[in-house]
Design a protein around this motif. Structure first.
Motif, PDB file in Angstrom:
ATOM      1  N   VAL A 103       0.693  -1.167   0.055  1.00 15.39           N
ATOM      2  CA  VAL A 103      -0.116   0.038   0.071  1.00 15.39           C
ATOM      3  C   VAL A 103       0.853   1.334  -0.024  1.00 15.39           C
ATOM      4  CG1 VAL A 103      -1.659   1.329   1.360  1.00 15.39           C
ATOM      5  CG2 VAL A 103      -1.820  -1.158   1.230  1.00 15.39           C
ATOM      6  N   THR A 104       2.085   1.250   0.847  1.00 12.47           N
ATOM      7  CA  THR A 104       2.923   2.308   0.886  1.00 12.47           C
ATOM      8  C   THR A 104       3.280   2.559  -0.548  1.00 12.47           C
ATOM      9  OG1 THR A 104       3.400   1.896   3.077  1.00 12.47           O
ATOM     10  CG2 THR A 104       4.774   3.240   1.835  1.00 12.47           C
ATOM     11  N   VAL A 105       3.944   1.694  -1.194  1.00 13.52           N
ATOM     12  CA  VAL A 105       4.687   1.745  -2.538  1.00 13.52           C
ATOM     13  C   VAL A 105       3.756   2.326  -3.568  1.00 13.52           C
ATOM     14  CG1 VAL A 105       5.750   0.570  -4.240  1.00 13.52           C
ATOM     15  CG2 VAL A 105       6.555   0.057  -1.993  1.00 13.52           C
ATOM     16  N   VAL A 106       2.444   1.614  -3.584  1.00 10.64           N
ATOM     17  CA  VAL A 106       1.565   2.242  -4.738  1.00 10.64           C
ATOM     18  C   VAL A 106       0.843   3.477  -4.394  1.00 10.64           C
ATOM     19  CG1 VAL A 106      -0.844   1.558  -5.776  1.00 10.64           C
ATOM     20  CG2 VAL A 106       0.804  -0.362  -5.035  1.00 10.64           C
ATOM     21  N   GLY A 107       0.680   3.861  -3.147  1.00  9.79           N
ATOM     22  CA  GLY A 107       0.206   4.891  -2.762  1.00  9.79           C
ATOM     23  C   GLY A 107       1.075   6.273  -3.051  1.00  9.79           C
ATOM     24  N   THR A 108       2.297   5.746  -2.486  1.00 11.59           N
ATOM     25  CA  THR A 108       3.434   6.971  -2.846  1.00 11.59           C
ATOM     26  C   THR A 108       3.779   7.380  -4.153  1.00 11.59           C
ATOM     27  OG1 THR A 108       4.565   6.065  -0.777  1.00 11.59           O
ATOM     28  CG2 THR A 108       5.908   7.554  -2.267  1.00 11.59           C
ATOM     29  N   VAL A 109       3.726   6.168  -5.035  1.00  9.39           N
ATOM     30  CA  VAL A 109       3.965   6.309  -6.721  1.00  9.39           C
ATOM     31  C   VAL A 109       2.952   6.981  -6.975  1.00  9.39           C
ATOM     32  CG1 VAL A 109       4.343   5.469  -8.787  1.00  9.39           C
ATOM     33  CG2 VAL A 109       5.649   4.381  -6.625  1.00  9.39           C
ATOM     34  N   VAL A 110       1.760   6.863  -6.927  1.00  7.36           N
ATOM     35  CA  VAL A 110       0.724   7.423  -7.480  1.00  7.36           C
ATOM     36  C   VAL A 110       0.329   8.843  -7.043  1.00  7.36           C
ATOM     37  CG1 VAL A 110      -2.109   7.273  -8.005  1.00  7.36           C
ATOM     38  CG2 VAL A 110      -0.589   5.182  -7.995  1.00  7.36           C
ATOM     39  N   LEU A 111       0.480   9.181  -5.891  1.00  7.30           N
ATOM     40  CA  LEU A 111      -0.006  10.271  -5.248  1.00  7.30           C
ATOM     41  C   LEU A 111       1.293  11.278  -5.499  1.00  7.30           C
ATOM     42  CD1 LEU A 111      -1.650   9.433  -1.609  1.00  7.30           C
ATOM     43  CD2 LEU A 111      -2.811  10.305  -3.886  1.00  7.30           C
ATOM     44  N   SER A 112       2.269  10.889  -5.531  1.00  8.90           N
ATOM     45  CA  SER A 112       3.531  11.960  -5.665  1.00  8.90           C
ATOM     46  C   SER A 112       3.579  12.203  -7.179  1.00  8.90           C
ATOM     47  CB  SER A 112       4.857  11.095  -5.189  1.00  8.90           C
ATOM     48  OG  SER A 112       5.070  10.084  -5.476  1.00  8.90           O
ATOM     49  N   LEU A 228      11.918   0.326   0.887  1.00  8.58           N
ATOM     50  CA  LEU A 228      12.866   0.357   1.982  1.00  8.58           C
ATOM     51  C   LEU A 228      12.581   0.868   3.345  1.00  8.58           C
ATOM     52  CD1 LEU A 228      16.165   0.531   0.023  1.00  8.58           C
ATOM     53  CD2 LEU A 228      15.299  -1.623   0.694  1.00  8.58           C
ATOM     54  N   ALA A 229      11.936   2.067   3.011  1.00  7.67           N
ATOM     55  CA  ALA A 229      11.507   2.797   4.305  1.00  7.67           C
ATOM     56  C   ALA A 229      10.542   2.215   5.011  1.00  7.67           C
ATOM     57  CB  ALA A 229      11.124   4.331   3.987  1.00  7.67           C
ATOM     58  N   SER A 230       9.428   1.524   4.037  1.00  9.01           N
ATOM     59  CA  SER A 230       8.518   1.102   4.856  1.00  9.01           C
ATOM     60  C   SER A 230       8.608  -0.358   5.483  1.00  9.01           C
ATOM     61  CB  SER A 230       7.212   1.064   3.912  1.00  9.01           C
ATOM     62  OG  SER A 230       5.937   0.351   4.335  1.00  9.01           O
ATOM     63  N   TRP A 231       9.380  -1.080   4.636  1.00  8.83           N
ATOM     64  CA  TRP A 231       9.660  -2.362   5.231  1.00  8.83           C
ATOM     65  C   TRP A 231      10.651  -2.401   6.407  1.00  8.83           C
ATOM     66  CZ3 TRP A 231       7.933  -7.249   3.788  1.00  8.83           C
ATOM     67  CH2 TRP A 231       8.457  -8.337   4.318  1.00  8.83           C
ATOM     68  N   ASN A 232      11.500  -1.606   6.636  1.00 12.08           N
ATOM     69  CA  ASN A 232      12.373  -1.502   7.808  1.00 12.08           C
ATOM     70  C   ASN A 232      12.060  -0.737   8.921  1.00 12.08           C
ATOM     71  OD1 ASN A 232      14.361  -3.074   6.364  1.00 12.08           O
ATOM     72  ND2 ASN A 232      15.188  -1.589   5.370  1.00 12.08           N
ATOM     73  N   ASP A 233      10.854  -0.090   8.885  1.00 12.86           N
ATOM     74  CA  ASP A 233      10.392   1.059   9.842  1.00 12.86           C
ATOM     75  C   ASP A 233      10.109  -0.085  11.011  1.00 12.86           C
ATOM     76  OD1 ASP A 233       9.863   3.143  11.132  1.00 12.86           O
ATOM     77  OD2 ASP A 233       7.610   3.157  10.109  1.00 12.86           O
ATOM     78  N   PHE A 234      10.479   0.677  12.326  1.00  4.28           N
ATOM     79  CA  PHE A 234      10.113  -0.112  13.521  1.00  4.28           C
ATOM     80  C   PHE A 234       9.194   0.997  14.161  1.00  4.28           C
ATOM     81  CE2 PHE A 234      11.376   0.002  18.017  1.00  4.28           C
ATOM     82  CZ  PHE A 234      11.092  -1.405  18.375  1.00  4.28           C
ATOM     83  N   MET A 235       9.749   2.244  14.586  1.00  7.59           N
ATOM     84  CA  MET A 235       9.085   3.182  15.230  1.00  7.59           C
ATOM     85  C   MET A 235       7.772   3.473  14.954  1.00  7.59           C
ATOM     86  SD  MET A 235      10.377   7.063  16.609  1.00  7.59           S
ATOM     87  CE  MET A 235      11.949   6.396  17.070  1.00  7.59           C
ATOM     88  N   MET A 236       7.299   3.767  14.136  1.00  9.03           N
ATOM     89  CA  MET A 236       6.108   4.112  13.631  1.00  9.03           C
ATOM     90  C   MET A 236       4.890   3.040  13.881  1.00  9.03           C
ATOM     91  SD  MET A 236       4.273   5.664  10.296  1.00  9.03           S
ATOM     92  CE  MET A 236       5.559   6.903  10.029  1.00  9.03           C
TER      93      MET A 236
END
Length: 299
Positions: A103-112, A228-236
């Motif tokens: 969802v992060t990858v598709v949403g980021t590419v489309v919206l940006s 990479l940012a979404s898969w490795n995220d821990f804090m959020m």
């Protein structure tokens, strides 16, 4: 012998490439030495922990506590992977992480891409120009600064779940992604869009059929960064997701860290399983990362 015969039989002159002097070569070698040293140190800093992770993951519990993390496992054991699979419920955590990342990858590419297209084609309008500056300013606001407000907001609107994490991932990736797309769109000639509009195409049709296919190199680059940012995220995820059964893989590893405290082979096996998808994706797509960024910067 006539002049014509001489011209015919005379050997052709082959252009000789200028030979660089040994002094110039030595100067270039001395100039490249600091860069080679830095590259070597960076490679060691990455490959050495990776080697230790792989060797520890394939050791038995007795071998993992011998104090030598760099020794080769003898014999090879997959017990750590089996135990990590069971303790972290790896299939469920892996599925949740994949869905959040997708969802992060598709949403980021489309919206940006849509936002960058609107900004680049309406740069003369003050609203779009200042919108771009507003997005750039958001790059200086990391998630820890806004963590408390985001936790309260997601809880109030019922997004304390993986869906809310994916939505926040998209929002925090927009600034950098819009900047990359905007730089790349400046190289796309507007004459292509004008000819399509003369044929009766709407703005949405022009973007979907002409502009977006031309953004493929930059779309790949943005998708890799978002992955990479979404898969490795821990804090959020650890702060947003309230239900422990819906956590992503990085958080699940920390939840069972006390259980892994004495079983280092299980801990490292879990780490290796979690980072393996990111490593594989990056190895197959790394050529697009620098290519897309460099192409957008040059153009």
């Amino acid at each position: 012998m006539t002049d014509q015969t001489l011209r015919t039989t005379a050997p052709a002159q082959v252009p000789v490439a200028p030979v660089r002097s040994l002094r110039a070569r030595d100067r270039d070698d001395r100039t490249n030495r600091p860069g080679m040293v830095v590259l070597l140190l960076c490679s060691v800093a990455v490959l050495l922990p990776l080697y230790a992770t792989v060797t520890m993951a394939f050791k038995t519990t007795r071998q993992s506590v011998d104090g030598n993390a760099f020794s080769l496992p003898s014999p090879l054991s997959v017990d750590g992977f089996v135990e990590a699979w069971r303790l972290t419920n790896f299939p469920r955590g892996f599925t949740i992480s994949v869905l959040v990342t997708l969802v992060t990858v598709v949403g980021t590419v489309v919206l940006s891409s849509l936002a960058a297209y609107a900004i680049s084609r309406n740069w003369d309008h003050r609203f779009f120009r200042w919108s771009f500056f507003y997005l750039l300013a958001a790059m200086f606001l990391p998630f820890p600064v806004l963590a408390l407000s985001q936790v309260k907001l997601t809880g109030m609107v019922g997004l304390a779940n993986p869906g809310g994490v994916a939505l926040l991932h998209v929002m925090f990736q927009l600034s950098f992604s819009v900047m990359l797309f905007t730089a790349f769109l400046r190289s796309v000639p507007e004459e292509l869009e004008e000819s399509a509009r003369l044929d009766g195409a709407s703005t949405w049709q022009v973007f979907r059929r002409i502009v977006f296919p031309l953004l493929a190199p930059m779309s790949a680059t943005v998708a890799i960064f978002a992955f990479l940012a979404s898969w490795n995220d821990f804090m959020m995820p650890s702060l947003i997701i309230a239900d422990a059964t819906q956590q992503t893989l990085p958080v699940l590893q920390s939840v069972f860290q006390t259980q892994f405290s004495s079983n280092y082979n299980v801990a490292f096996a879990s780490y290796l399983m979690a980072m393996a998808p990111a490593i594989v994706v990056y190895l197959f797509t790394q050529r697009w990362v620098m290519a897309g960024v460099t192409q957008g910067a040059i153009k």
